[in-house]
Design an enzyme around this catalytic site. Structure first.
Site, PDB file in Angstrom:
ATOM      1  N   CYS A  48       4.456   9.278  -0.029  1.00 30.29           N
ATOM      2  CA  CYS A  48       3.072   9.713  -0.094  1.00 30.29           C
ATOM      3  C   CYS A  48       2.939  10.651  -1.277  1.00 30.29           C
ATOM      4  CB  CYS A  48       2.655  10.424   1.191  1.00 30.29           C
ATOM      5  SG  CYS A  48       0.961  11.056   1.087  1.00 30.29           S
ATOM      6  N   HIS A  73       4.945   4.586  12.704  1.00 24.71           N
ATOM      7  CA  HIS A  73       5.006   4.505  11.233  1.00 24.71           C
ATOM      8  C   HIS A  73       6.064   5.505  10.776  1.00 24.71           C
ATOM      9  CE1 HIS A  73       2.841   4.078   7.232  1.00 24.71           C
ATOM     10  NE2 HIS A  73       3.442   5.238   7.049  1.00 24.71           N
ATOM     11  N   HIS A  98       8.873   7.020   8.213  1.00 23.24           N
ATOM     12  CA  HIS A  98       9.507   7.098   6.891  1.00 23.24           C
ATOM     13  C   HIS A  98      10.978   7.448   7.126  1.00 23.24           C
ATOM     14  CE1 HIS A  98       6.060   6.732   4.051  1.00 23.24           C
ATOM     15  NE2 HIS A  98       5.385   6.952   5.167  1.00 23.24           N
ATOM     16  N   ARG A 100       0.835  -1.209   0.000  1.00 22.24           N
ATOM     17  CA  ARG A 100       0.000   0.000   0.000  1.00 22.24           C
ATOM     18  C   ARG A 100       0.875   1.268   0.000  1.00 22.24           C
ATOM     19  NH1 ARG A 100      -0.424   4.641   2.707  1.00 22.24           N
ATOM     20  NH2 ARG A 100      -0.017   3.538   4.659  1.00 22.24           N
ATOM     21  N   ASP A 101       1.578   1.517   1.086  1.00 23.26           N
ATOM     22  CA  ASP A 101       2.379   2.740   1.170  1.00 23.26           C
ATOM     23  C   ASP A 101       3.507   2.682   0.141  1.00 23.26           C
ATOM     24  OD1 ASP A 101       3.332   5.175   2.105  1.00 23.26           O
ATOM     25  OD2 ASP A 101       3.253   4.603   4.205  1.00 23.26           O
ATOM     26  N   ASN A 149       9.372   4.073   3.479  1.00 22.28           N
ATOM     27  CA  ASN A 149       9.193   3.727   4.893  1.00 22.28           C
ATOM     28  C   ASN A 149      10.452   3.081   5.451  1.00 22.28           C
ATOM     29  OD1 ASN A 149       6.351   3.296   3.522  1.00 22.28           O
ATOM     30  ND2 ASN A 149       5.969   3.628   5.678  1.00 22.28           N
TER      31      ASN A 149
END
Ligand code: HMG
Ligand code: MG
Length: 319
Positions: A254, A221, A223, A25-26, A263
Site C-alpha cells: 500500500c 485480506h 499481506h 490492483r493491490d 499480499n
C-alpha cells in the site's frame, strides 16, 4: 510436469473457497516503475484464463494519490473491448462519489470502498478522519446500490497499525460493521501490514460473528510482511471463512503504509488448498506462468515460494 501436493483432507474445513485475486490492483498500485496499460490488460486476461473467479482490476482513486493506476478508465475500456460486457463484472475500488461516477460512466457492476479501522491510516489513505470517512462512503454506497451495483467494503489495519500499534478487536468490529451496514455484500478484513498471527485471526472472526455477521459475509485480506499470511489463511479456514484475497506471485503493498509488503501469494494459497482437497477452480500451472511473465515485465523475481519452486519449469522462465 510440475509436482502437486498430496491431497489429504481434514474434517471441519470448507469444501470450496473463492479466491479474490487482487494482483492487478493491490499488486500494481505500489510499483515504482510505470506498467504499460497493455501489460495490465494482459495480466487481467491471463488471470481470468487461469480460472480466477474474481479479479479486482484497478482503482478509480485520485490519480495524484495513486499514479500507477491513473490509467483505470483506459484499462477498463480496453478490457471491455477485448472481453466484452463480462469485463464490467471485474471489481474496482472507488473511495468516493467521484470515483463512483467514473466507474458508472464505464458501466462497472462491482465496486469496493475501503475504510480504515484507525484514525491515522484514515487520514493518510483517505485524507479523512476515522468518523469522517463514513460521510464519504455513505452517499457512495447508497448511489451505487440505487444504480444496481454490488459493493464490497474493505477495512484496513485490522491487526495492527504502523503509527498506532495494536488495534483492539472491538474497534475493528465497530468500524467493519458500520462499513458493511452501509449496504455492502461482503466485508474484507485487511491485515494491511501483515502483523497478524493465527490466534488473532480467530479472535477477530469471533468478534464479527458475535456482532451478528456470518462467515460467508467475511473475506480475509492478508499481506505477508512477516511470513504469516498462509498460516493466517489456514486459521481463517478453520473458522469457516470461504473467501480469500490473494495476489498472483505475491505482488502488492500500500503506497500509504510503507510497512505493507505483498499480499498472500495466490500460488501459495492454491498449493495449500489443493493439498487439503478444497476446491478453488484455479489452474496452478497457468497461474505460475502468469506470475513468471509479470515478474519479467516488472524486472524482479516473484516473492512467492511456489512460483520460485515451479517457475523455472514454465515456458515464460528465462533460460
Ligand atoms: P482529497 O484530496 O481529499 O479529495 O482525496 P477531495 O474530495 O478533496 O477532492 C479534491 C479534488 O480531487 C477534486 O478535484 C475532486 O474532483 C478530485 P477539483 O474539484 O479540485 O478539481 N477527486 C478525484 N478525481 C478522480 N478520482 C477520484 C477523485 N476524488 C476526488 N476518485 C481521496 C480524497 C479519497 C480521493 C484520496 O485520498 C484518494 O484517492 N485516496 C486513495 C488512496 C489509495 O488508493 N490507497 C490504496 C488503496 S487502499 C489499500 O490498498 C488497502 C486494501 O488493500 C486493504 C488492506 O490491505 O488493508 C484495500
Ligand atoms: Mg491490501
Amino acid at each position: 510436469m510440475n509436482p502437486l501436493p498430496s491431497r489429504v483432507t481434514r474434517d471441519g474445513l470448507p469444501e470450496r473457497v473463492t479466491i479474490y485475486e487482487v494482483g492487478p490492483r493491490d499488486g500494481l498500485q505500489n510499483e515504482s516503475a510505470t506498467v504499460p496499460v497493455e501489460v495490465k490488460a494482459e495480466f487481467v486476461r491471463r488471470l481470468l484464463a487461469a480460472g480466477l473467479p474474481v479479479v479486482e482490476a484497478t482503482s478509480f482513486v485520485h490519480p495524484r494519490w495513486v499514479p500507477q493506476l491513473a490509467d483505470a478508465a483506459e484499462l477498463m475500456t480496453s478490457l471491455v473491448d477485448e472481453l466484452g460486457d463480462t469485463a464490467r463484472d471485474l471489481p474496482v475500488l472507488v473511495p468516493n462519489e467521484r470515483g463512483l461516477d467514473r466507474a458508472l460512466e464505464l458501466g462497472m457492476r462491482h465496486v469496493a470502498i475501503f475504510g480504515s479501522a484507525t484514525e491515522t491510516f484514515a487520514q493518510r489513505n483517505l485524507n479523512r478522519g476515522l468518523d469522517e470517512q463514513f460521510a464519504m462512503f455513505e452517499p457512495t454506497v447508497r448511489r451505487a446500490r440505487d444504480a444496481g451495483l454490488d459493493v464490497r467494503a474493505y477495512v484496513s489495519m485490522c491487526f495492527g497499525d504502523p503509527w498506532e500499534g495494536e488495534v483492539p478487536v472491538a474497534q475493528v468490529v465497530d468500524v467493519g460493521r458500520l462499513l458493511f451496514d452501509l449496504g455492502a455484500s461482503q466485508l474484507s478484513l485487511g491485515d494491511t501490514i501483515g502483523v497478524g498471527t493465527a490466534g488473532h485471526v480467530r479472535a477477530l472472526v469471533d468478534g464479527f460473528l458475535a456482532a451478528g455477521m456470518r462467515t460467508d459475509q467475511l473475506a480475509m485480506h492478508f499481506h505477508d510482511t512477516y511470513g504469516q499470511a498462509l498460516a493466517n489463511a489456514y486459521a481463517a479456514l478453520e473458522c469457516g471463512i470461504t473467501t480469500f484475497d490473494a495476489s498472483a506471485g505475491g505482488l502488492g503493498g500500500c503506497p500509504y503504509a510503507h510497512s505493507a509488503t505483498g499480499n498472500l501469494a495466490t500460488e501459495d494459497l492454491v498449493w495449500m488448498l489443493t493439498g487439503l482437497g478444497i476446491e478453488h477452480g484455479v489452474d496452478l500451472d497457468a497461474l505460475v506462468a502468469t506470475s513468471v511473465w509479470v515478474a519479467g515485465e516488472l524486472g524482479r523475481p516473484s516473492p512467492s515460494a511456489v512460483v520460485r519452486a515451479l517457475g523455472s519449469g514454465t515456458a515464460e522462465s528465462p533460460a
